[in-house]
Design a protein around this motif. Structure first.
Motif, PDB file in Angstrom:
ATOM      1  N   LEU A 296       0.819  -1.203   0.000  1.00 20.21           N
ATOM      2  CA  LEU A 296       0.000   0.000   0.000  1.00 20.21           C
ATOM      3  C   LEU A 296       0.857   1.259   0.000  1.00 20.21           C
ATOM      4  O   LEU A 296       0.497   2.262  -0.622  1.00 20.21           O
ATOM      5  CB  LEU A 296      -0.939   0.002   1.211  1.00 20.21           C
ATOM      6  N   THR A 297       1.993   1.205   0.675  1.00 17.97           N
ATOM      7  CA  THR A 297       2.906   2.349   0.639  1.00 17.97           C
ATOM      8  C   THR A 297       3.427   2.570  -0.780  1.00 17.97           C
ATOM      9  O   THR A 297       3.461   3.707  -1.279  1.00 17.97           O
ATOM     10  CB  THR A 297       4.081   2.136   1.601  1.00 17.97           C
ATOM     11  N   VAL A 298       3.815   1.481  -1.444  1.00 14.71           N
ATOM     12  CA  VAL A 298       4.288   1.584  -2.827  1.00 14.71           C
ATOM     13  C   VAL A 298       3.173   2.113  -3.726  1.00 14.71           C
ATOM     14  O   VAL A 298       3.392   3.008  -4.574  1.00 14.71           O
ATOM     15  CB  VAL A 298       4.795   0.218  -3.332  1.00 14.71           C
ATOM     16  N   MET A 299       1.956   1.576  -3.562  1.00 12.94           N
ATOM     17  CA  MET A 299       0.827   2.033  -4.374  1.00 12.94           C
ATOM     18  C   MET A 299       0.559   3.511  -4.145  1.00 12.94           C
ATOM     19  O   MET A 299       0.248   4.253  -5.085  1.00 12.94           O
ATOM     20  CB  MET A 299      -0.425   1.214  -4.051  1.00 12.94           C
TER      21      MET A 299
ATOM     22  N   PHE B   3       2.722   5.868  -3.288  1.00 15.53           N
ATOM     23  CA  PHE B   3       3.747   6.690  -3.942  1.00 15.53           C
ATOM     24  C   PHE B   3       3.616   6.646  -5.466  1.00 15.53           C
ATOM     25  O   PHE B   3       3.766   7.677  -6.136  1.00 15.53           O
ATOM     26  CB  PHE B   3       5.137   6.255  -3.508  1.00 15.53           C
ATOM     27  N   VAL B   4       3.349   5.461  -6.019  1.00 14.15           N
ATOM     28  CA  VAL B   4       3.168   5.377  -7.472  1.00 14.15           C
ATOM     29  C   VAL B   4       1.930   6.165  -7.883  1.00 14.15           C
ATOM     30  O   VAL B   4       1.930   6.884  -8.893  1.00 14.15           O
ATOM     31  CB  VAL B   4       3.070   3.908  -7.924  1.00 14.15           C
ATOM     32  N   GLY B   5       0.852   6.036  -7.093  1.00 13.78           N
ATOM     33  CA  GLY B   5      -0.355   6.796  -7.381  1.00 13.78           C
ATOM     34  C   GLY B   5      -0.113   8.289  -7.325  1.00 13.78           C
ATOM     35  O   GLY B   5      -0.596   9.047  -8.172  1.00 13.78           O
ATOM     36  N   VAL B   6       0.638   8.738  -6.314  1.00 12.06           N
ATOM     37  CA  VAL B   6       0.977  10.158  -6.212  1.00 12.06           C
ATOM     38  C   VAL B   6       1.734  10.608  -7.462  1.00 12.06           C
ATOM     39  O   VAL B   6       1.451  11.680  -8.025  1.00 12.06           O
ATOM     40  CB  VAL B   6       1.827  10.418  -4.940  1.00 12.06           C
ATOM     41  N   PHE B   7       2.679   9.801  -7.919  1.00 10.89           N
ATOM     42  CA  PHE B   7       3.476  10.201  -9.089  1.00 10.89           C
ATOM     43  C   PHE B   7       2.623  10.259 -10.355  1.00 10.89           C
ATOM     44  O   PHE B   7       2.693  11.240 -11.102  1.00 10.89           O
ATOM     45  CB  PHE B   7       4.644   9.252  -9.281  1.00 10.89           C
ATOM     46  N   VAL B   8       1.806   9.226 -10.601  1.00 16.06           N
ATOM     47  CA  VAL B   8       1.050   9.225 -11.857  1.00 16.06           C
ATOM     48  C   VAL B   8      -0.054  10.278 -11.842  1.00 16.06           C
ATOM     49  O   VAL B   8      -0.316  10.928 -12.862  1.00 16.06           O
ATOM     50  CB  VAL B   8       0.485   7.826 -12.178  1.00 16.06           C
ATOM     51  N   PHE B   9      -0.689  10.501 -10.684  1.00 14.46           N
ATOM     52  CA  PHE B   9      -1.679  11.574 -10.619  1.00 14.46           C
ATOM     53  C   PHE B   9      -0.993  12.934 -10.730  1.00 14.46           C
ATOM     54  O   PHE B   9      -1.534  13.862 -11.341  1.00 14.46           O
ATOM     55  CB  PHE B   9      -2.482  11.492  -9.324  1.00 14.46           C
TER      56      PHE B   9
ATOM     57  N   ALA C 296      -4.484   4.957 -14.275  1.00 16.54           N
ATOM     58  CA  ALA C 296      -3.530   4.251 -13.418  1.00 16.54           C
ATOM     59  C   ALA C 296      -3.627   4.741 -11.978  1.00 16.54           C
ATOM     60  O   ALA C 296      -3.675   3.944 -11.030  1.00 16.54           O
ATOM     61  CB  ALA C 296      -2.113   4.434 -13.952  1.00 16.54           C
ATOM     62  N   GLY C 297      -3.648   6.062 -11.804  1.00 18.67           N
ATOM     63  CA  GLY C 297      -3.798   6.614 -10.459  1.00 18.67           C
ATOM     64  C   GLY C 297      -5.113   6.227  -9.824  1.00 18.67           C
ATOM     65  O   GLY C 297      -5.193   5.974  -8.617  1.00 18.67           O
TER      66      GLY C 297
END
Length: 214
Positions: A16-19, A21-27, A108-109
């Motif tokens: 969930l932490t990885v998701m 951060f990845v979500g923050v980047f793609v959004f 993706a986000g």
């Protein structure tokens, strides 16, 4: 010779932490790319990137009492969002060559934040229905704020399949929890389900039902 297989993690903390951060980047990329398209300056690009990346998570954390919000406790959230905005500012031309970049990044986000938001709500003791709604809010809040800042009707309120895709991802997470399935594969499937429904709905012009004779 004995072997020592690497066990798959049984809890969602790292995933969930990885998701997140990845979500923050793609959004953040989606917000920055839209800002460049609207011909905003560097400051405007960064504002839209931060809004798209962090608004949904902040609202989620405020509602479940996770204070201060994660993005204000950990500088990495702000740094990742700002890095995404800078990447959109500097590399918007190659990003735009991908074809409908804002929609794909947004999808993706959407999937990542839906799973992270719903799972966090469940871990704070919420029942399935409020957890699903918070998952949707986490996924849609940043995009709604991004669109409002450039005077567009938020995608979540348009005819396109958007919130329904987030609901599908949340439903997968909740069903997995109810059936006591392995949480990591369930989280991955939930994120993919939301992403694919969103992308396919745009490609095939699917829309949510409207009021008859409206």
């Amino acid at each position: 010779m004995p072997t020592f297989p690497i066990p798959m993690p049984t809890d969602l903390t790292i995933l969930l932490t990885v998701m997140d951060f990845v979500g923050v980047f793609v959004f953040g990329l989606s917000g920055g790319t839209l800002a460049v398209r609207k011909q905003l300056d560097l400051f405007g690009v960064m504002v839209l990137s931060l809004a798209a990346a962090l608004a949904g998570g902040v609202v989620r954390d405020l509602l479940i009492g996770a204070l201060p919000p994660a993005s204000l406790q950990d500088d990495r959230y702000l740094l990742v969002a700002l890095a995404a905005g800078l990447a959109a500012f500097l590399f918007h031309k190659p990003i735009n060559r991908l074809g409908k970049p804002v929609m794909v990044l947004d999808a993706a986000g959407l999937g990542l934040f839906t799973v992270a938001g719903c799972s966090k709500a469940l871990s704070y003791g919420l029942t399935p229905l409020p957890a699903a709604l918070l998952g949707v809010m986490t996924a849609c809040g940043g995009g709604a704020m991004r669109d409002l800042l450039v005077a567009e009707v938020p995608r979540v309120l348009r005819e396109e399949i958007y919130a329904m895709a987030a609901l599908l991802g949340a439903a997968v997470v909740i069903a997995g929890r109810q059936l006591d399935l392995p949480p990591v594969p369930v989280a991955v499937v939930g994120a993919l389900a939301a992403f694919l429904l969103r992308v396919v709905s745009v490609q095939r012009n699917w829309s949510a039902p409207k009021a008859p004779w409206s």
